[in-house]
Design a protein around this motif. Structure first.
Motif, short mmCIF file in Angstrom:
data_model
loop_
_atom_site.label_atom_id
_atom_site.label_comp_id
_atom_site.label_asym_id
_atom_site.label_seq_id
_atom_site.Cartn_x
_atom_site.Cartn_y
_atom_site.Cartn_z
N ARG A 112 24.62 22.88 14.85
CA ARG A 112 24.25 24.26 15.16
C ARG A 112 25.48 25.11 15.48
NH1 ARG A 112 18.77 24.86 18.66
NH2 ARG A 112 17.59 23.17 17.72
N MET A 149 28.17 24.73 13.73
CA MET A 149 28.94 24.68 12.48
C MET A 149 28.22 25.49 11.40
SD MET A 149 29.67 20.71 11.82
CE MET A 149 30.85 19.77 12.74
N MET A 203 28.22 25.63 7.01
CA MET A 203 28.83 24.99 5.84
C MET A 203 28.44 25.72 4.57
SD MET A 203 29.01 21.03 4.77
CE MET A 203 29.70 20.52 3.21
N PHE A 229 28.20 25.32 0.65
CA PHE A 229 28.21 24.30 -0.41
C PHE A 229 28.79 24.90 -1.70
CE2 PHE A 229 25.40 22.49 2.60
CZ PHE A 229 25.47 21.12 2.41
N ALA A 272 23.83 26.58 -2.51
CA ALA A 272 22.65 25.85 -2.01
C ALA A 272 21.66 26.78 -1.31
CB ALA A 272 23.06 24.71 -1.08
N LEU A 273 21.42 27.94 -1.91
CA LEU A 273 20.41 28.85 -1.34
C LEU A 273 19.02 28.29 -1.61
CD1 LEU A 273 21.86 32.30 -2.47
CD2 LEU A 273 22.10 31.18 -0.25
N LEU A 274 18.09 28.59 -0.71
CA LEU A 274 16.72 28.11 -0.90
C LEU A 274 16.06 28.98 -1.97
CD1 LEU A 274 15.89 27.62 2.87
CD2 LEU A 274 16.74 25.94 1.25
N PHE A 333 16.80 32.42 7.62
CA PHE A 333 16.23 31.07 7.76
C PHE A 333 16.70 30.31 9.01
CE2 PHE A 333 16.09 26.52 6.82
CZ PHE A 333 14.77 26.36 6.47
N GLU A 362 14.28 29.27 12.27
CA GLU A 362 14.06 27.86 12.62
C GLU A 362 14.49 27.55 14.04
OE1 GLU A 362 12.53 25.43 10.74
OE2 GLU A 362 12.04 27.14 9.45
N ARG A 418 24.66 33.42 5.46
CA ARG A 418 23.73 32.47 6.10
C ARG A 418 24.49 31.54 7.04
NH1 ARG A 418 20.38 28.41 2.34
NH2 ARG A 418 22.45 27.48 2.17
#
Lengths: 261, 257
Positions: free
Chosen positions: A77, A79, A81, A83, A87-89, A100, A104, A149
């Protein structure tokens, strides 16, 4: 963050055989190396996605190997990262992708959440694209959304895995500038993994060069560029042949041709 | 020759047992997450839409045709014994107890199961699941659970719709086409079908729902993150689900007779 005597192997093939490195708070550190040297694996070890066979991986004074699943999640939490492909949803639009982690982990009122998300999108220059779906974004835009993000929860450590792959010069310039700008204005610590020597040299504070499971060179990028050791020179100057051979190990060519007859 | 055959047999047996163990552990993990997942019911509703509502057309069309075939075959058979008025009860019992749950489960595996497996497989291949892990979000809790529960809830509803449309199809052929008396058709059905018969169908469809959804999410979640791996996971979902549904059907039928 520090790594000491890191050993890691896959199917008895050693990937790391005693890697030592230190990441200084507030710096941008580049981790470079030829393809297949385990740069991404190193990131996975730092973030607790993989566990080392031997050695110490310490993040903010905590030994990653000693953390349980919830401890690792607590560490992550703090950190962010990025990709390689963002690596978007894919079933959420840009706005919801950035929102997001907040949805969460927090119970922010919708108005406040909206302010935070729009501020992060403004920082990466994509506030106007907030209702686009990931499939509608270019590679550079997707990576900028992924950066938004990654910083939406205000992490202390930001990790970039090959952030420049496949970007056009304009997008590359934007991403480079963003990494430096965000690091300095938000007081982050950044680790950038890449094999893009020239781009990294321009903005990293410190760099490590990995090869053959070890750190073969460490220092400011300018120092690595003038290093005369053959293996460092080959990588930094992009020489086709050297300690990393052009040819993959193979039996004698003539012998192999004779066998075919 | 015999030695290598028995070695291969042993190896396959060990692999099958390992897979069964892995499935059991995964199922236990999902069960543990159920109470927490129910708190975010909107995610489950979304998946009921994906797995259930989007399968409605194929289920309704298949139900209609299966019912119509049942009407034709049933009429042909019953006519030989002079008891074509029993067509209603034969069709209803066949659909409620057997064809409804089984055919729905097979269609569910082909339509929703493959969609679930390929979606999860692609999420793994494109690092979306890894990204969630890195955001300290458990993908099993956030992605797998709603899909699993969505499938489990959808299956009995789809089976009920299949049976209902099937009975309509049998009536359409039996009464409208072959001339069976309408009153006889419905009254025979009402007197022959008992609560236990309906319950048998409901139990079967619930069990098949759990099995098909578990297989789909397990195969998708554990797929190799390549195009070939996702394809293989999708194929395995259909093959394993079909065999398991038929095996479970036999076991449940034997247990409830």
């Amino acid at each position: 963050m520090r790594v000491r005597g890191l050993h890691y192997s896959v199917s008895q093939r050693p990937i790391f055989a005693g890697v030592d490195l230190d990441i200084e708070r507030g710096s941008v550190t580049a981790v470079m190396g030829p393809s297949g040297t385990g740069k991404t694996t190193l990131l996975r070890l730092i973030t607790g996605q993989l566990m080392a066979d031997r050695g110490l991986v310490e993040v903010e004074g905590q030994d990653v190997a000693g953390l349980r699943r919830d401890g690792i999640y607590r560490m992550r939490r703090r950190m962010g990262m990025l990709f390689q492909n963002g690596a978007l949803l894919t079933d959420l639009d840009v706005y919801e992708n950035v929102a997001f982690p907040l949805r969460e982990h927090t119970r922010l009122p919708e108005r406040l959440l909206r302010h935070v998300v729009l501020a992060k999108l403004q920082a990466v220059g994509l506030r106007g694209a907030c209702r686009l779906m990931p499939a509608e974004l270019s590679g550079g835009m997707a990576r900028r959304v992924a950066i938004a993000r990654a910083i939406v929860t205000d992490p202390q450590l930001l990790i970039y895995d090959e952030p420049f792959v496949g970007l056009d010069p304009i997008s590359l310039g934007i991403v480079l500038r963003l990494i430096r700008l965000l690091n300095d204005t938000l007081g982050l610590t950044s680790i950038v993994v890449s094999h893009d020597v020239h781009d990294l040299s321009a903005f990293a504070d410190f760099s490590y060069l990995l090869s053959g499971g070890l750190v073969i060179a460490a220092g400011p990028p300018s120092a690595l560029a003038t290093d005369t050791r053959e293996e460092v020179r080959q990588f930094m100057h992009g020489l086709p042949d050297g300690p990393v051979p052009f040819h993959y190990p193979a039996p004698d060519y003539l012998e192999q041709l004779r066998q075919l007859r | 020759m015999l030695a290598s055959l028995s070695r291969e047999l042993l190896h396959n047996l060990r692999t099958a047992l390992q897979a069964l163990g892995a499935y059991t552990f995964f199922f236990m993990r999902l069960l543990k997450e159920v109470p927490r997942a129910l708190l975010r019911f909107s995610l489950i509703v979304e998946q009921v839409h994906n797995a259930g509502a989007l399968s409605l057309v194929i289920i309704m069309l298949s139900g209609l045709f299966v019912g119509m075939v049942l009407g034709l075959q049933g009429f042909d058979l019953l006519e030989r014994f002079g008891s074509e008025e029993s067509l209603g009860s034969a069709a209803a019992l066949g659909l409620l107890k057997e064809l409804g749950p089984v055919v729905t489960a097979l269609l569910f595996a082909g339509r929703a199961g493959t969609a679930l497996a390929s979606e999860l497989g692609l999420m793994r291949a494109t690092d979306q699941l890894a990204a969630m892990e890195m955001m300290a979000v458990d993908p099993v809790r956030r992605v797998v659970m709603p899909r699993f529960l969505g499938g489990v809830l959808s299956m009995p509803l789809l089976a009920a719709i299949f049976s209902m449309i099937g009975i309509f199809g049998a009536q359409l052929v039996g009464v409208q086409l072959m001339g069976v008396d309408t009153g006889q058709f419905w009254s025979q059905m009402r007197s022959a079908v008992e609560f236990g018969d309906v319950l048998e169908g409901v139990v079967k469809s619930c069990v098949f729902g759990v099995a098909c959804s578990l297989i789909a999410v397990y195969e998708g979640y554990h797929s190799v993150p390549t195009a070939e791996g996702v394809g293989r996971a999708t194929t395995r979902t259909v093959v394993i689900s079909s065999v398991v549904v038929l095996l479970l059907d036999y076991m449940l039928t034997a247990a409830m007779l």
